[in-house]
Scaffold this active site. Sequence first.
Site, PDB file in Angstrom:
ATOM      1  CG  HIS A 131      -2.123  -1.009   1.262  1.00  0.00           C
ATOM      2  ND1 HIS A 131      -3.000  -1.170   0.114  1.00  0.00           N
ATOM      3  CD2 HIS A 131      -2.222  -1.918   2.204  1.00  0.00           C
ATOM      4  CE1 HIS A 131      -3.800  -2.122   0.464  1.00  0.00           C
ATOM      5  NE2 HIS A 131      -3.411  -2.634   1.531  1.00  0.00           N
ATOM      6  CG  ASP A 168      -3.371  -8.208   0.438  1.00  0.00           C
ATOM      7  OD1 ASP A 168      -2.708  -8.991   1.411  1.00  0.00           O
ATOM      8  OD2 ASP A 168      -4.358  -7.760   0.621  1.00  0.00           O
ATOM      9  CG  HIS A 170      -7.030  -5.151   1.830  1.00  0.00           C
ATOM     10  ND1 HIS A 170      -6.355  -6.082   2.355  1.00  0.00           N
ATOM     11  CD2 HIS A 170      -7.771  -4.480   2.163  1.00  0.00           C
ATOM     12  CE1 HIS A 170      -7.316  -6.127   3.555  1.00  0.00           C
ATOM     13  NE2 HIS A 170      -8.105  -5.213   3.475  1.00  0.00           N
ATOM     14  CG  ASP A 262      -5.673  -9.812   2.899  1.00  0.00           C
ATOM     15  OD1 ASP A 262      -5.409 -10.539   2.000  1.00  0.00           O
ATOM     16  OD2 ASP A 262      -5.568  -8.698   3.284  1.00  0.00           O
TER      17      ASP A 262
HETATM   18 ZN   LIG Z   1      -4.519  -7.178   2.595  1.00  0.00          ZN
END
Ligand SMILES: [Zn+2]
Length: 297
Positions: A131, A168, A170, A262
Amino acid sequence: MTTGIVYDPIYLEHRIGTHVESHSRLIAIMDLLNEKKLFENKNFKLIKPRKANLDQIKYVHEESLINEVKEVSKLAEKTGHIQSLDLDTSVSAKTYEASLYSVGGNLQGLDEILKGNIDNCFATVRPPGHHSNSYKCAGFCIFNNIAVAAEYLFREKDIKRVALIDWDCHHGNGTSDIFYNNSKSENSDVVMFNSHQDGRTLYPGSGFIDEIGDGRGKGKMINFPMPPRAADDVISIFFDEIVSPVLNEFKPEFILISAGFDTHWTDHLTGMGWTYQAPANYLKKIKTIAKKYSKNR
Ligand SMILES: [Zn+2]
């Protein structure tokens, strides 16, 4: 085939209290690997990380970001309290040090592969990175490990084509941002595949199909947002219909993966419906491409 596992207790020193991105994640992984006597198996090799140098961190990050992490870590040491870079990105006294080793663990893994000591590698490192963009740490992330790793291959190892795969839950918005116009290194080429829960339903709220890259990177940023509760089969469809044809054309020399887990249906922060079999199936398919074009790397 020998797989390297990068690990060092320095990664536990990014110690940020009750935060969900906890050092106990790595303890759990290493406990299981030791319980399974993985390192007594000749197909696995423990890799000790080194510290990345600042010139390497600057391949993708501005000096201001590096200094901020360093200063905030010092403040955490001085005050004895965990500090914050943003609402959900925390810093402890040893975060700066651990972050240099987190990037360096990835670089050491690449070196061991290039020397022929191992065929591929899993980097059990933290803090995470996907990120963080060139100027801002975000979403539990400090230095962008995978982005520095790709630039290291371009600038120091004469590699020309790297495929980045981020599975991932996200969207890997930091990495996407860094390579949105492709690598800044001359004659270097990046293609990136992001699969994640639909940004309308999850942080960071980006990674839509119309984000396709720009300039020299146009068409090389590929996003696959998945609806909440989507099951294992979606990632196989993505591979067969998008990833495989693109990589067969791109012919990567190296494949680097941001392997977040996740997407599992039990994860409390996300809403996907995957089992552990989904990333396993995806990796198995990715390895067929690695075998074909990138010497299993
Ligand atoms: Zn994540």
